[in-house]
Enzyme design. Sequence first.
Site, PDB file in Angstrom:
ATOM      1  N   GLY A  13     -30.716 -23.845 -24.711  1.00  0.00           N
ATOM      2  CA  GLY A  13     -30.108 -24.561 -23.534  1.00  0.00           C
ATOM      3  C   GLY A  13     -29.115 -23.263 -22.635  1.00  0.00           C
ATOM      4  N   ALA A  16     -32.104 -18.990 -20.187  1.00  0.00           N
ATOM      5  CA  ALA A  16     -33.598 -19.302 -20.119  1.00  0.00           C
ATOM      6  C   ALA A  16     -33.915 -20.702 -20.304  1.00  0.00           C
ATOM      7  CB  ALA A  16     -34.115 -18.391 -21.331  1.00  0.00           C
ATOM      8  N   VAL A  48     -23.285 -14.022 -20.207  1.00  0.00           N
ATOM      9  CA  VAL A  48     -22.728 -13.062 -19.470  1.00  0.00           C
ATOM     10  C   VAL A  48     -23.490 -12.487 -18.411  1.00  0.00           C
ATOM     11  CG1 VAL A  48     -20.808 -12.080 -20.948  1.00  0.00           C
ATOM     12  CG2 VAL A  48     -23.401 -11.338 -21.407  1.00  0.00           C
ATOM     13  N   LYS A  79     -24.931 -10.462  -3.224  1.00  0.00           N
ATOM     14  CA  LYS A  79     -24.994  -9.367  -3.831  1.00  0.00           C
ATOM     15  C   LYS A  79     -26.163  -8.514  -2.840  1.00  0.00           C
ATOM     16  CE  LYS A  79     -26.947  -6.963  -7.617  1.00  0.00           C
ATOM     17  NZ  LYS A  79     -27.539  -7.124  -9.048  1.00  0.00           N
TER      18      LYS A  79
HETATM   19  C1  LIG Z   1     -23.924  -7.837 -22.297  1.00  0.00           C
HETATM   20  C2  LIG Z   1     -25.028  -8.379 -21.296  1.00  0.00           C
HETATM   21  C3  LIG Z   1     -25.087  -8.479 -19.908  1.00  0.00           C
HETATM   22  C4  LIG Z   1     -26.141  -9.080 -19.209  1.00  0.00           C
HETATM   23  N1  LIG Z   1     -25.869  -9.178 -17.864  1.00  0.00           N
HETATM   24  C5  LIG Z   1     -27.043  -9.693 -17.228  1.00  0.00           C
HETATM   25  C6  LIG Z   1     -26.922  -9.586 -15.959  1.00  0.00           C
HETATM   26  O1  LIG Z   1     -26.006  -9.301 -15.092  1.00  0.00           O
HETATM   27  N2  LIG Z   1     -28.193 -10.030 -15.049  1.00  0.00           N
HETATM   28  C7  LIG Z   1     -29.203 -10.545 -15.811  1.00  0.00           C
HETATM   29  O2  LIG Z   1     -30.364 -11.122 -15.335  1.00  0.00           O
HETATM   30  N3  LIG Z   1     -29.067 -10.739 -17.225  1.00  0.00           N
HETATM   31  C8  LIG Z   1     -28.026 -10.281 -17.796  1.00  0.00           C
HETATM   32  N4  LIG Z   1     -27.989 -10.260 -19.313  1.00  0.00           N
HETATM   33  C9  LIG Z   1     -29.185 -11.282 -19.904  1.00  0.00           C
HETATM   34  C10 LIG Z   1     -28.836 -12.627 -19.856  1.00  0.00           C
HETATM   35  O3  LIG Z   1     -27.425 -12.762 -20.362  1.00  0.00           O
HETATM   36  C11 LIG Z   1     -29.812 -13.474 -20.647  1.00  0.00           C
HETATM   37  O4  LIG Z   1     -31.143 -13.067 -20.123  1.00  0.00           O
HETATM   38  C12 LIG Z   1     -29.682 -15.001 -20.225  1.00  0.00           C
HETATM   39  O5  LIG Z   1     -28.495 -15.341 -20.456  1.00  0.00           O
HETATM   40  C13 LIG Z   1     -30.499 -15.750 -20.998  1.00  0.00           C
HETATM   41  O6  LIG Z   1     -30.219 -15.819 -22.275  1.00  0.00           O
HETATM   42  P1  LIG Z   1     -31.123 -17.036 -23.194  1.00  0.00           P
HETATM   43  O7  LIG Z   1     -31.042 -18.174 -22.611  1.00  0.00           O
HETATM   44  O8  LIG Z   1     -32.237 -16.321 -23.532  1.00  0.00           O
HETATM   45  O9  LIG Z   1     -30.148 -16.874 -24.662  1.00  0.00           O
HETATM   46  P2  LIG Z   1     -28.670 -17.508 -24.818  1.00  0.00           P
HETATM   47  O10 LIG Z   1     -28.011 -17.620 -23.792  1.00  0.00           O
HETATM   48  O11 LIG Z   1     -28.420 -16.852 -26.180  1.00  0.00           O
HETATM   49  O12 LIG Z   1     -29.020 -18.921 -25.276  1.00  0.00           O
HETATM   50  C14 LIG Z   1     -29.797 -19.461 -26.652  1.00  0.00           C
HETATM   51  C15 LIG Z   1     -29.616 -20.747 -26.815  1.00  0.00           C
HETATM   52  O13 LIG Z   1     -30.564 -21.214 -27.998  1.00  0.00           O
HETATM   53  C16 LIG Z   1     -29.663 -22.076 -28.854  1.00  0.00           C
HETATM   54  N5  LIG Z   1     -30.210 -21.857 -30.078  1.00  0.00           N
HETATM   55  C17 LIG Z   1     -30.132 -20.698 -30.778  1.00  0.00           C
HETATM   56  N6  LIG Z   1     -30.617 -21.322 -32.071  1.00  0.00           N
HETATM   57  C18 LIG Z   1     -30.454 -22.464 -32.101  1.00  0.00           C
HETATM   58  C19 LIG Z   1     -30.513 -23.336 -33.235  1.00  0.00           C
HETATM   59  N7  LIG Z   1     -30.613 -23.148 -34.341  1.00  0.00           N
HETATM   60  N8  LIG Z   1     -30.730 -24.763 -32.828  1.00  0.00           N
HETATM   61  C20 LIG Z   1     -30.257 -25.145 -31.702  1.00  0.00           C
HETATM   62  N9  LIG Z   1     -30.197 -24.402 -30.670  1.00  0.00           N
HETATM   63  C21 LIG Z   1     -30.049 -23.137 -30.829  1.00  0.00           C
HETATM   64  C22 LIG Z   1     -28.371 -21.927 -28.322  1.00  0.00           C
HETATM   65  O14 LIG Z   1     -27.342 -23.030 -28.645  1.00  0.00           O
HETATM   66  C23 LIG Z   1     -28.416 -21.592 -26.743  1.00  0.00           C
HETATM   67  O15 LIG Z   1     -28.372 -22.916 -26.187  1.00  0.00           O
HETATM   68  C24 LIG Z   1     -27.162 -10.026 -19.969  1.00  0.00           C
HETATM   69  C25 LIG Z   1     -27.138  -9.733 -21.292  1.00  0.00           C
HETATM   70  C26 LIG Z   1     -26.167  -9.082 -22.319  1.00  0.00           C
HETATM   71  C27 LIG Z   1     -26.176  -9.241 -23.525  1.00  0.00           C
END
Ligand SMILES: Cc1cc2nc3c(=O)[nH]c(=O)nc-3n(C[C@H](O)[C@H](O)[C@H](O)COP(=O)(O)OP(=O)(O)OC[C@H]3O[C@@H](n4cnc5c(N)ncnc54)[C@H](O)[C@@H]3O)c2cc1C
Length: 499
Positions: A13, A16, A48, A79
Site C-alpha cells: 500500500g 505503487a 520519499v 514543477k
Molecule cells: C531515496 C528515494 C527517493 C525517491 N524519489 C522519487 C521521486 O522524487 N520521484 C519518483 O517518482 N520516485 C521517487 N522514488 C521512488 C518512489 O519512492 C517509489 O517508486 C514509490 O514510493 C513506490 O514505492 P512502492 O509502493 O513500490 O514501495 P513501498 O513504498 O516500499 O511500499 C511497499 C508496500 O508493501 C507493503 N509490504 C511489504 N511487505 C509486506 C508484507 N510482508 N506484508 C504486507 N505488506 C507488505 C508495505 O507495507 C508497503 O505498503 C524515490 C525512491 C527513493 C528510495
Amino acid sequence: MDARIRKIVIVGGGTAGWMTAAALGKVLGRDYAEIVLVESDEIGIVGVGEATIPQIGIFNRLLDLDENEFVRRTKGSFKLGIQFVDWGRKGHRYFHPFGPFGVDMEGVSFHAYWLRLAQGGDPHPVTDYSLQSMAAAENRFMRSIDAGRSPLSNIAYAFHFDAGLYARFLRGRAEADGVVRREGKIVEVSRRPADGFIDAVVLESGERIDGELFIDCSGFRGLLIEQTLKAGYEDWTRWLPCDRAVAVPCESVEPLTPYTRSTARDAGWQWRIPLQHRIGNGYVYSSDHISDDEAAATLLANLDGAPLADPRFLRFVTGRRKQAWVKNVVAIGLSAGFIEPLESTSIHLIQSGIAKLLQMFPDREFPAADRDRFNRMTAREMEQVRDFIILHYNVSERDDTAFWRRCRDMDVPDTLKEKYRLFETTGRIFREDDELFNDTSWFAVMIGQGLKPKRYDPVADLLSREETTRRLHEIRRVMRTCADQMPGHADFIRKTCAA
Ligand SMILES: Cc1cc2nc3c(=O)[nH]c(=O)nc-3n(C[C@H](O)[C@H](O)[C@H](O)COP(=O)(O)OP(=O)(O)OC[C@H]3O[C@@H](n4cnc5c(N)ncnc54)[C@H](O)[C@@H]3O)c2cc1C
C-alpha cells in the site's frame, strides 16, 4: 469458457499499490473482479518519492481527478523542470525544462538552429527559448490558457506532493471504487502444486487471502516476484553507483520554487522538493565513497530551513527485475526495479506498468505472449531511462573527488555510446521508438553537462544566418512576453489549490 479473472490481490500500500488499486478500481469497476489490497502498517512505505514528470497528468485524467483538489489534499506544488547545480562543473547550473525549446522550423529541430548560432558566437543560452526555464527562474507558474499558437496554450508541468498524503488520497479513490483494504503482515505465500502459481497470501493473523492475479507492490523486497518466484535482478550499480539515501524534511522558505533542485555533492547529489508545508530533502550517495554519518552531516548542513525530523536512511540496489511478470504475478513499483530518483521517473514507471498491465490484461490462462511482451517492454523502457540517468554522471568536468572520477571513467552501455557519437559530431539526437525522454530532454542535459558537438546539423543551413537570427530573436521576445504574464507560483497556489 469464461476465463475471466475474478479476484485480484495487490500486495503493498505504498505509492505503487494505491496507484494500481485506484486505476484498476476505476477502469475495471466493481463488477468485473474483486480487488483486495494488503498492506502492513508495521512495515510502512518508502514514502520519499515526491517529485513527478508531466506524464502524471495522463494518470490523473484516467482517474478523473480534480487537479486543484489533488494538489490541495497532497499539499503539493507545481514543477516546471529540474535545476541542476554543480553537475557539469562546480559553480555551474543548468535547467532541464518540461516542454520544448523554441519551435522546429522548416522541419528542422530548433536546437539545430540554436547550435548553429551558438557556434557562431551568439551568447543567448538555450533556456532563453524555453517558457518553463524563464518562468522557473522567476518562480512563476500558471496552467495553459486558450491563447492560439502562443506557448501559453501548452505549458507542460508536473507536481511535487507529500507521498504519504498521496497514498491516502488514492486510497480514498480506490475504496470508493470498491477496492477492499486489508491490514496485516503477510507471513506465508501459498502456491499451487501443479504449476507453482500463487493462489493465496496468509497474514500473521492467520487470515488467508485467495486470488487469481497477484500484483506485487511490496517495494524493494519483492515479496512475491523475488522472494517467492525468484525472478532475478539485473544489477546496474556499475553505471549507477549510488546505493543509499538519507532524507530529512525541513521548514519551508520563500520563495516557493516551481522546480526540483538537484545539487551534485562529493559522493552523489542532494534533492530539494518544495511542498506547501515543508521542503523534502535527501542526499543520494555511494556508500563506497562516503559514510552514512558524513552523508547525514552534509545534508543537514545544506538545508534551507530548520529540520523537521531526524534523518532517515534508505538502502537500494539500482537495477531491474529480470522479469517483471512471472506466472500470475506482475511486479509494479520498486519491486520491479529502481533506477534512482535523479529524474523523478519511478512514479512514472509505476503508471506505465499499470498502463501496460491494462493493455495486456490476462485471463486465467495467462497467455505467455502477453507476459513476454510486457516483460520486453518493461525492460526496454527501464534501459532507456537508465541511459539518460547515466549521462548525468558520466559527462561532467568534475574530477574533484574519487566518486566523480569513477563516474567519468566508467564504460557506459553501447546504446548510450551511440547517442554520444551522434551528438558529438553534429548535435543530432534520435529518440528511440517511444522512449520516455524526448530530444528536448537529451539536448538540455547533454549541453548542460558540457557535451559539445563539433559541428552543427548541416540542414540548419536551410535558413540564412540573418533569417535564423531574426527568428530566434522573435522567439525570445515571445517567450519573454509570455513569462511576464505568468503569476507567482505561491500566488497561483493561494488562489487555486492552497491546502
Ligand atoms: C531515496 C528515494 C527517493 C525517491 N524519489 C522519487 C521521486 O522524487 N520521484 C519518483 O517518482 N520516485 C521517487 N522514488 C521512488 C518512489 O519512492 C517509489 O517508486 C514509490 O514510493 C513506490 O514505492 P512502492 O509502493 O513500490 O514501495 P513501498 O513504498 O516500499 O511500499 C511497499 C508496500 O508493501 C507493503 N509490504 C511489504 N511487505 C509486506 C508484507 N510482508 N506484508 C504486507 N505488506 C507488505 C508495505 O507495507 C508497503 O505498503 C524515490 C525512491 C527513493 C528510495
